[in-house]
Design a protein around this motif. Structure first.
Motif, PDB file in Angstrom:
ATOM      1  N   GLY A  13      54.205  55.542  60.424  1.00 26.85           N
ATOM      2  CA  GLY A  13      54.254  55.806  61.862  1.00 26.85           C
ATOM      3  C   GLY A  13      55.043  54.720  62.562  1.00 26.85           C
ATOM      4  N   GLY A  14      55.588  55.050  63.705  1.00 25.76           N
ATOM      5  CA  GLY A  14      56.303  54.030  64.477  1.00 25.76           C
ATOM      6  C   GLY A  14      56.838  54.620  65.754  1.00 25.76           C
ATOM      7  N   THR A  15      57.304  53.748  66.606  1.00 25.12           N
ATOM      8  CA  THR A  15      57.940  54.234  67.836  1.00 25.12           C
ATOM      9  C   THR A  15      59.319  54.797  67.501  1.00 25.12           C
ATOM     10  OG1 THR A  15      56.844  52.342  68.845  1.00 25.12           O
ATOM     11  CG2 THR A  15      58.326  53.574  70.240  1.00 25.12           C
ATOM     12  N   PHE A  16      59.984  54.147  66.550  1.00 22.04           N
ATOM     13  CA  PHE A  16      61.321  54.573  66.105  1.00 22.04           C
ATOM     14  C   PHE A  16      62.267  54.711  67.299  1.00 22.04           C
ATOM     15  CE2 PHE A  16      58.704  56.762  62.611  1.00 22.04           C
ATOM     16  CZ  PHE A  16      58.699  55.615  61.842  1.00 22.04           C
ATOM     17  N   HIS A  20      65.617  52.563  62.300  1.00 22.30           N
ATOM     18  CA  HIS A  20      66.660  51.690  61.748  1.00 22.30           C
ATOM     19  C   HIS A  20      66.441  51.467  60.244  1.00 22.30           C
ATOM     20  CE1 HIS A  20      63.759  48.390  61.894  1.00 22.30           C
ATOM     21  NE2 HIS A  20      63.584  48.581  63.195  1.00 22.30           N
ATOM     22  N   HIS A  23      63.026  50.242  58.835  1.00 18.24           N
ATOM     23  CA  HIS A  23      62.019  51.297  58.651  1.00 18.24           C
ATOM     24  C   HIS A  23      62.300  52.091  57.371  1.00 18.24           C
ATOM     25  CE1 HIS A  23      62.075  51.380  63.308  1.00 18.24           C
ATOM     26  NE2 HIS A  23      61.010  50.717  62.942  1.00 18.24           N
ATOM     27  N   GLY A 111      53.481  47.343  58.100  1.00 23.25           N
ATOM     28  CA  GLY A 111      53.863  45.950  57.929  1.00 23.25           C
ATOM     29  C   GLY A 111      52.627  45.062  57.984  1.00 23.25           C
ATOM     30  N   ASP A 113      52.195  42.601  59.858  1.00 23.23           N
ATOM     31  CA  ASP A 113      51.879  42.353  61.271  1.00 23.23           C
ATOM     32  C   ASP A 113      50.873  43.389  61.768  1.00 23.23           C
ATOM     33  OD1 ASP A 113      53.920  44.245  60.859  1.00 23.23           O
ATOM     34  OD2 ASP A 113      54.881  43.868  62.790  1.00 23.23           O
ATOM     35  N   ARG A 138      56.632  40.385  54.617  1.00 24.31           N
ATOM     36  CA  ARG A 138      57.990  39.849  54.754  1.00 24.31           C
ATOM     37  C   ARG A 138      57.902  38.361  55.027  1.00 24.31           C
ATOM     38  NH1 ARG A 138      60.541  42.917  59.617  1.00 24.31           N
ATOM     39  NH2 ARG A 138      58.479  43.640  60.177  1.00 24.31           N
ATOM     40  N   LEU A 180      64.684  42.457  55.772  1.00 27.41           N
ATOM     41  CA  LEU A 180      65.772  42.911  56.644  1.00 27.41           C
ATOM     42  C   LEU A 180      65.346  42.579  58.072  1.00 27.41           C
ATOM     43  CD1 LEU A 180      66.386  46.418  55.018  1.00 27.41           C
ATOM     44  CD2 LEU A 180      67.873  44.426  54.855  1.00 27.41           C
ATOM     45  N   ILE A 182      65.645  43.248  61.087  1.00 29.20           N
ATOM     46  CA  ILE A 182      66.133  44.231  62.065  1.00 29.20           C
ATOM     47  C   ILE A 182      64.925  44.661  62.889  1.00 29.20           C
ATOM     48  CG2 ILE A 182      67.307  46.446  62.382  1.00 29.20           C
ATOM     49  CD1 ILE A 182      68.241  46.216  59.445  1.00 29.20           C
ATOM     50  N   SER A 183      65.062  44.702  64.191  1.00 24.81           N
ATOM     51  CA  SER A 183      63.992  45.277  65.017  1.00 24.81           C
ATOM     52  C   SER A 183      64.622  46.187  66.063  1.00 24.81           C
ATOM     53  CB  SER A 183      63.155  44.196  65.695  1.00 24.81           C
ATOM     54  OG  SER A 183      63.802  43.726  66.848  1.00 24.81           O
ATOM     55  N   ALA A 184      63.864  47.211  66.442  1.00 27.78           N
ATOM     56  CA  ALA A 184      64.365  48.159  67.436  1.00 27.78           C
ATOM     57  C   ALA A 184      64.618  47.445  68.759  1.00 27.78           C
ATOM     58  CB  ALA A 184      63.364  49.294  67.603  1.00 27.78           C
ATOM     59  N   THR A 185      63.747  46.491  69.086  1.00 30.69           N
ATOM     60  CA  THR A 185      63.926  45.743  70.345  1.00 30.69           C
ATOM     61  C   THR A 185      65.289  45.045  70.357  1.00 30.69           C
ATOM     62  OG1 THR A 185      61.559  45.324  70.397  1.00 30.69           O
ATOM     63  CG2 THR A 185      62.915  43.928  71.804  1.00 30.69           C
ATOM     64  N   ARG A 188      68.162  47.553  70.700  1.00 27.06           N
ATOM     65  CA  ARG A 188      68.335  48.053  72.078  1.00 27.06           C
ATOM     66  C   ARG A 188      69.072  47.016  72.925  1.00 27.06           C
ATOM     67  NH1 ARG A 188      62.858  49.598  71.229  1.00 27.06           N
ATOM     68  NH2 ARG A 188      62.092  47.936  72.591  1.00 27.06           N
TER      69      ARG A 188
HETATM   70  P1  ATP Z   1      60.050  47.415  68.359  1.00 22.37           P
HETATM   71  O1  ATP Z   1      61.020  46.276  68.170  1.00 22.37           O
HETATM   72  O2  ATP Z   1      60.456  48.403  69.441  1.00 22.37           O
HETATM   73  O3  ATP Z   1      58.609  46.957  68.490  1.00 22.37           O
HETATM   74  P2  ATP Z   1      60.137  47.981  65.492  1.00 22.37           P
HETATM   75  O4  ATP Z   1      61.536  47.843  65.017  1.00 22.37           O
HETATM   76  O5  ATP Z   1      59.184  46.868  65.137  1.00 22.37           O
HETATM   77  O6  ATP Z   1      60.106  48.314  67.046  1.00 22.37           O
HETATM   78  P3  ATP Z   1      58.221  50.106  65.077  1.00 22.37           P
HETATM   79  O7  ATP Z   1      58.570  51.518  65.354  1.00 22.37           O
HETATM   80  O8  ATP Z   1      57.307  49.437  66.009  1.00 22.37           O
HETATM   81  O9  ATP Z   1      59.628  49.343  64.928  1.00 22.37           O
HETATM   82  O10 ATP Z   1      57.719  49.881  63.587  1.00 22.37           O
HETATM   83  C1  ATP Z   1      57.117  50.834  62.754  1.00 22.37           C
HETATM   84  C2  ATP Z   1      56.698  50.148  61.448  1.00 22.37           C
HETATM   85  O11 ATP Z   1      57.859  49.622  60.785  1.00 22.37           O
HETATM   86  C3  ATP Z   1      55.733  48.959  61.622  1.00 22.37           C
HETATM   87  O12 ATP Z   1      54.744  49.075  60.607  1.00 22.37           O
HETATM   88  C4  ATP Z   1      56.602  47.719  61.382  1.00 22.37           C
HETATM   89  O13 ATP Z   1      55.866  46.658  60.780  1.00 22.37           O
HETATM   90  C5  ATP Z   1      57.657  48.254  60.420  1.00 22.37           C
HETATM   91  N1  ATP Z   1      58.955  47.581  60.544  1.00 22.37           N
HETATM   92  C6  ATP Z   1      59.706  47.453  61.652  1.00 22.37           C
HETATM   93  N2  ATP Z   1      60.844  46.792  61.403  1.00 22.37           N
HETATM   94  C7  ATP Z   1      60.832  46.486  60.075  1.00 22.37           C
HETATM   95  C8  ATP Z   1      61.739  45.779  59.185  1.00 22.37           C
HETATM   96  N3  ATP Z   1      62.877  45.248  59.617  1.00 22.37           N
HETATM   97  N4  ATP Z   1      61.393  45.681  57.884  1.00 22.37           N
HETATM   98  C9  ATP Z   1      60.215  46.206  57.424  1.00 22.37           C
HETATM   99  N5  ATP Z   1      59.321  46.855  58.210  1.00 22.37           N
HETATM  100  C10 ATP Z   1      59.609  47.003  59.507  1.00 22.37           C
END
Ligand code: ATP
Length: 225
Positions: A13-16, A20, A23, A111, A113, A138, A180, A182-185, A188
């Motif tokens: 699950g995730g906001t997606f 990326h 995920h 994750g 976290d 990670r 990796l 990478i974060s959605a934040t 953006r």
């Molecule tokens: P945001 O930055 O908007 O909070 P995010 O990139 O962390 O978003 P989510 O949709 O909140 O993405 O994450 C969904 C799941 O993917 C969570 O369990 C998170 O731990 C995991 N996740 C996110 N980014 C990574 C990454 N780079 N590598 C491995 N797991 C990830």
């Protein structure tokens, strides 16, 4: 749907917002290591007032669908997003369990976290009767502190990956995942600043963001994007 043990399924699950490569790699490592038949990506419901005006649920869903094209066993489940209220993970997992049958392995992917907060989740004990947990660790993630419920859960239920194949639910595996950063934040922010995120997410998702001018993307003078 055929309710047999060959429906071994992972759920991420995730906001997606947007989906990326972090995920996708997380989901792929669980699928590949556990020989899962399917991984369902479940975009979560986000109340309208908390979304950026651009990123509707429909956009997040479409981007997840684009990311799954050509990836064997990857599916998008719109169950949470089509509901009016935010869904609890326990409800989503019960919905998947109902579809795949009692004998199939069900693996909830998250994750470290997220796992660190697990005992605050709604009906977390039920989650462990419905699914296994695949916890991706990670570099930089902190492990649960000694005095926490999460630490106790790892003491009691942590096992090697192969043991998750021996029963449908109830065990926890911690996986050292490919790092990796990478974060959605961050994505953006980069897109809004005019930084091209190519190769941090699938090409089809990047093309969709450009076409729909999401996250503040503007195409003036950007012929090389
Ligand atoms: P945001 O930055 O908007 O909070 P995010 O990139 O962390 O978003 P989510 O949709 O909140 O993405 O994450 C969904 C799941 O993917 C969570 O369990 C998170 O731990 C995991 N996740 C996110 N980014 C990574 C990454 N780079 N590598 C491995 N797991 C990830």
């Amino acid at each position: 749907m055929d309710k047999s043990a060959s429906n071994a399924t992972g759920v991420l699950g995730g906001t997606f917002d947007p989906i990326h490569t972090g995920h996708l790699r997380l989901a792929w490592e669980a699928k590949s290591r556990l020989s899962l038949d399917f991984v369902r990506l479940v975009p979560c419901h986000v109340p309208t007032h908390r979304e950026s005006p651009d990123t509707t649920a429909k956009h997040r869903l479409t981007m997840a669908e684009l990311a799954c094209i050509g990836v064997p066993g990857f599916e998008v489940d719109n169950w949470e997003i089509t509901r009016n209220d935010p869904s609890y993970s326990v409800s989503t997992l019960l919905h998947v369990r109902e579809q795949i049958g009692d004998a199939a392995q069900l693996v909830f992917i998250m994750g470290m976290d997220a796992f660190n907060q697990f005992s605050n989740w709604h009906e977390w004990q039920t989650i462990l009767t419905v699914a296994h947990l695949w916890v991706a660790h990670r570099p930089g993630n902190k492990l649960p502190e000694d005095d926490t419920t999460e630490y106790q859960l790892l003491q009691q239920l942590q096992c090697p990956a192969d043991e998750l194949k021996t029963c449908p639910a109830g065990k926890i595996h911690v996986h050292e995942t490919t790092a990796l950063d990478i974060s959605a934040t961050k994505l953006r922010q980069q897109i809004a600043e005019g930084i091209t995120p190519r190769f941090l997410l699938p090409d089809a998702v990047w093309a969709y963001i450009q076409q729909n001018k999401l996250y503040g993307y503007r195409n003036e003078n950007r012929s090389n994007d």
